[in-house]
Design a protein around this motif. Structure first.
Motif, PDB file in Angstrom:
ATOM      1  N   SER A  21      53.145  62.617 -10.543  1.00 13.05           N
ATOM      2  CA  SER A  21      54.199  62.651 -10.007  1.00 13.05           C
ATOM      3  C   SER A  21      54.622  62.072  -8.705  1.00 13.05           C
ATOM      4  O   SER A  21      53.886  61.284  -7.794  1.00 13.05           O
ATOM      5  CB  SER A  21      54.665  64.233  -9.469  1.00 13.05           C
ATOM      6  OG  SER A  21      54.279  64.609  -7.961  1.00 13.05           O
ATOM      7  N   PHE A  22      56.200  61.803  -8.799  1.00 12.30           N
ATOM      8  CA  PHE A  22      56.694  60.809  -7.429  1.00 12.30           C
ATOM      9  C   PHE A  22      58.194  60.893  -7.720  1.00 12.30           C
ATOM     10  O   PHE A  22      58.970  61.937  -8.593  1.00 12.30           O
ATOM     11  CB  PHE A  22      56.160  59.273  -7.730  1.00 12.30           C
ATOM     12  CG  PHE A  22      56.529  58.524  -8.750  1.00 12.30           C
ATOM     13  CD1 PHE A  22      57.813  58.078  -8.648  1.00 12.30           C
ATOM     14  CD2 PHE A  22      55.165  58.208  -9.351  1.00 12.30           C
ATOM     15  CE1 PHE A  22      58.257  57.563 -10.190  1.00 12.30           C
ATOM     16  CE2 PHE A  22      55.938  57.743 -10.830  1.00 12.30           C
ATOM     17  CZ  PHE A  22      56.873  56.624 -11.089  1.00 12.30           C
ATOM     18  N   THR A  23      58.544  60.802  -5.869  1.00 10.12           N
ATOM     19  CA  THR A  23      59.788  61.125  -5.971  1.00 10.12           C
ATOM     20  C   THR A  23      60.934  59.606  -6.367  1.00 10.12           C
ATOM     21  O   THR A  23      60.635  59.205  -5.375  1.00 10.12           O
ATOM     22  CB  THR A  23      60.618  61.738  -5.160  1.00 10.12           C
ATOM     23  OG1 THR A  23      60.714  63.053  -5.422  1.00 10.12           O
ATOM     24  CG2 THR A  23      61.528  62.222  -4.836  1.00 10.12           C
ATOM     25  N   VAL A  24      62.378  59.226  -6.774  1.00  8.45           N
ATOM     26  CA  VAL A  24      62.741  58.429  -7.068  1.00  8.45           C
ATOM     27  C   VAL A  24      64.038  58.999  -6.026  1.00  8.45           C
ATOM     28  O   VAL A  24      65.036  59.413  -6.450  1.00  8.45           O
ATOM     29  CB  VAL A  24      62.960  57.771  -8.222  1.00  8.45           C
ATOM     30  CG1 VAL A  24      64.002  56.454  -8.343  1.00  8.45           C
ATOM     31  CG2 VAL A  24      61.692  57.376  -9.429  1.00  8.45           C
ATOM     32  N   GLU A  25      64.047  58.131  -5.023  1.00 10.05           N
ATOM     33  CA  GLU A  25      65.258  58.112  -4.465  1.00 10.05           C
ATOM     34  C   GLU A  25      66.141  57.211  -4.327  1.00 10.05           C
ATOM     35  O   GLU A  25      65.860  55.652  -4.025  1.00 10.05           O
ATOM     36  CB  GLU A  25      65.013  58.439  -2.712  1.00 10.05           C
ATOM     37  CG  GLU A  25      64.461  59.857  -2.688  1.00 10.05           C
ATOM     38  CD  GLU A  25      63.754  60.187  -1.405  1.00 10.05           C
ATOM     39  OE1 GLU A  25      63.949  59.081  -0.531  1.00 10.05           O
ATOM     40  OE2 GLU A  25      63.974  61.392  -1.261  1.00 10.05           O
ATOM     41  N   PHE A  26      67.821  56.678  -4.645  1.00  8.67           N
ATOM     42  CA  PHE A  26      68.377  55.524  -4.603  1.00  8.67           C
ATOM     43  C   PHE A  26      69.799  55.266  -3.862  1.00  8.67           C
ATOM     44  O   PHE A  26      70.042  56.757  -4.131  1.00  8.67           O
ATOM     45  CB  PHE A  26      68.419  55.346  -5.887  1.00  8.67           C
ATOM     46  CG  PHE A  26      68.633  56.363  -7.493  1.00  8.67           C
ATOM     47  CD1 PHE A  26      69.434  56.810  -7.524  1.00  8.67           C
ATOM     48  CD2 PHE A  26      67.758  57.095  -7.364  1.00  8.67           C
ATOM     49  CE1 PHE A  26      70.599  57.212  -8.057  1.00  8.67           C
ATOM     50  CE2 PHE A  26      68.212  58.005  -8.252  1.00  8.67           C
ATOM     51  CZ  PHE A  26      69.136  58.143  -8.761  1.00  8.67           C
ATOM     52  N   SER A  27      70.563  54.357  -3.521  1.00  3.24           N
ATOM     53  CA  SER A  27      72.142  54.279  -2.508  1.00  3.24           C
ATOM     54  C   SER A  27      72.485  54.855  -4.001  1.00  3.24           C
ATOM     55  O   SER A  27      72.788  54.546  -5.151  1.00  3.24           O
ATOM     56  CB  SER A  27      72.121  53.022  -2.515  1.00  3.24           C
ATOM     57  OG  SER A  27      71.685  52.609  -3.128  1.00  3.24           O
ATOM     58  N   ALA A  28      74.020  55.954  -4.020  1.00  2.37           N
ATOM     59  CA  ALA A  28      74.648  55.458  -5.206  1.00  2.37           C
ATOM     60  C   ALA A  28      75.434  54.639  -5.166  1.00  2.37           C
ATOM     61  O   ALA A  28      76.005  53.785  -3.952  1.00  2.37           O
ATOM     62  CB  ALA A  28      75.310  57.271  -4.108  1.00  2.37           C
TER      63      ALA A  28
END
Length: 543
Positions: A21-28
């Motif tokens: 797994s990995f986590t994807v974080e992004f700006s709104a």
């Protein structure tokens, strides 16, 4: 009113990678009500999935370990999808590293590690299972003894059962914690038993010049000595005769003991206490030549090692030998001969390490023709006879490690042969449907320990870096913007990392591929672009 999303997420970051797994974080993005996160395996485009989320963070799971993915994020609202973000790379962590083989001595072990694509750092955990002492973790490579893909663990106890676990701690510049990239299952190894060296007079015998070559006599003496020592101590496992002093009753022999400490005790091994009418002048010692590894040293360049024995060596029964290993285990052994011809133990011995030969290459006593792209390990095993002043009688000793200025080779000498050309017979090329490009697919096994694969198609160069070499079964390289129905020559080359970190380059190889013709149907498909199709859909929605 239609709210067209004119912006993509300004930033996309990958965090918390694990083996699956990995986590994807992004700006709104303003006016977005949800987002589509698409992740595609770099070398397997068919392995592509899209997950919707209303949050600006998404954990992606159910993935394969040590695989590079391309990730994009697309904002969505009721009026459709917006602009897709820039592609970012994500990589799952490797899931454990196996030990392929062990090379053992009484006080240190050398182990070949599984060569996991892209991995640049390992951690080796060693635990003494006999008393369940705290584990020791060694970094590979390090600045002392450990090299890439090969780990040397020193300062161990003889005849001791150790557990070993290995994990991948680093891929390129990315470091993984133990939680992210766990250890593989434990494997177990026992260090060799340790030796004592003894001399005794067998008062009922006088040795002739041919006594040592008399196998029956040697066997009888070994059996007698073994039985005598074992009446004194159950620690004695075996006895081997080393030399008979001609014209005397003096017998030199090696005693293998089961002691689990260094130095082993010599207490209770005086055969004159067994029967003084059969034995006299009993002497038992451990490393009389000042300490483990102090009997010889090595210098030389990376391809030729010169072995020098200390000045108290003397002519006679000294046996300087090497054992040659690969990841598959022991492949052969032999003596290292006197390079000067004077018969003295302290004379120069030469070990050559080159692509065409490993050993003493001018003679047949220790000579091997190495295979390409292979890490060879030389285990040193020197039985040494000394004539140092103050020692009477002459003494014997055995060494597995050297005293010299290069710690990385103090214990095990490593040598990596040059890689062979990458084979083009296993490469496949697939032309785009419209004939304007080619996808080249090839097995990941064409390069081992790779740090780069380069394809040159008529001056257009595509490179797979170490970051992009993962555990996929095959790799893909795409060339676009090519002429239709045209033949192209592809030059293939690569770079691999040797055991000591040196970079070795493959010899280039070439193959030819051809783009397809485009069909009438394909031309019609190209006339309707994605933007035109989108506008038609929007117009249809207008009231």
């Amino acid at each position: 009113m239609i709210l067209l999303l004119q912006k993509a997420p300004a930033s996309v970051n990958i965090t918390n990678p694990t083996t699956n797994s990995f986590t994807v974080e992004f700006s709104a993005v303003a006016d977005a009500t949800s987002y589509n996160v698409t992740y595609t395996a770099l070398h397997t485009p068919s392995d592509s999935r899209t997950q919707p989320t209303t949050s600006t963070s998404l954990k992606v799971s159910g993935l394969r370990s040590n695989i590079q993915y391309n990730v994009v994020v697309t904002p969505v609202n009721d009026d459709g999808a917006g602009i897709t973000s820039t592609t970012v790379a994500a990589r799952t962590a490797p899931n454990g590293v196996g030990v392929l083989s062990f090379i053992t001595t009484p006080t240190f072990i050398t182990m070949y590690l599984e060569q996991v694509p892209g991995v640049t750092g390992f951690e080796v955990e060693v635990n003494n299972t006999m008393d369940d002492t705290d584990s020791t973790v060694y970094s590979v490579p390090d600045s002392i003894v450990n090299s890439f893909y090969v780990s040397v663990v020193p300062n161990l106890l003889p005849n001791t059962y150790y557990s070993v676990r290995v994990r991948a701690s680093q891929v390129a510049s990315l470091y993984y914690s133990e939680i992210q990239s766990p250890y593989d299952e434990a494997q177990f190894v026992t260090t060799d038993m340790i030796s004592l060296f003894a001399s005794i007079n067998l008062t009922t015998l006088t040795f002739a010049p041919d006594s040592y070559t008399d196998e029956t006599l040697r066997a009888e003496v070994e059996t007698e000595l073994l039985n005598a020592y074992q009446t004194q101590s159950e620690r004695v496992v075996n006895v081997t005769v080393i030399a008979f002093e001609v014209g005397t009753s003096q017998c030199h022999h090696e005693i293998i003991v089961s002691d689990q400490f260094v130095p082993p005790t010599t207490a209770g091994l005086d055969l004159t206490l067994v029967d003084s009418t059969l034995y006299s002048d009993s002497i038992v010692r451990y490393h009389v030549s000042d300490g483990p590894g102090d009997g010889y040293y090595i210098d030389g360049d990376p391809t030729t090692k010169h072995i020098f024995f200390d000045d108290y060596g003397c002519a006679g029964e000294s046996s300087e030998s090497m054992e040659l290993y690969t990841r598959d285990g022991l492949i052969g052994s032999g003596p290292i001969v006197d390079g000067t011809g004077d018969g003295l133990a302290q004379s120069l011995k030469t070990l050559e390490l080159r692509d065409g030969c490993i050993g003493v290459c001018d003679v047949a006593t220790f000579r091997f023709a190495p295979e390409a792209d292979t890490i060879y390990a030389v285990r040193q095993n020197h039985l040494f006879r000394g004539c140092l002043d103050g020692h009477n009688p002459n003494f014997f000793d055995r060494f597995f490690s050297a005293r010299f200025a290069e710690p990385a080779e103090r214990y095990t000498i490593l040598f990596t042969t040059d890689p062979s050309p990458l084979q083009n017979t296993s490469f496949q090329s697939t032309s785009f449907d419209n004939g304007s490009g080619i996808t080249i697919t090839f097995p990941s096994t064409v390069v081992i320990r790779g740090i780069e694969i380069k394809l040159d198609l008529n001056g257009a160069i595509q490179t797979l870096s170490e970051n992009e070499l993962d555990s996929s079964t095959s790799y893909q390289v795409v060339f676009s913007g090519l002429s239709i129905n045209q033949s192209y020559e592809v030059i293939l080359s690569g770079s691999v990392r040797a055991a000591h970190g040196d970079i070795l380059t493959t010899r280039p190889t070439t193959f030819t591929t051809t783009t397809n013709k485009k069909s009438t149907t394909q031309i019609k498909q190209r006339k309707t672009s994605a933007s035109v199709l989108r506008m038609r859909i929007l117009q249809h929605k207008l009231p």
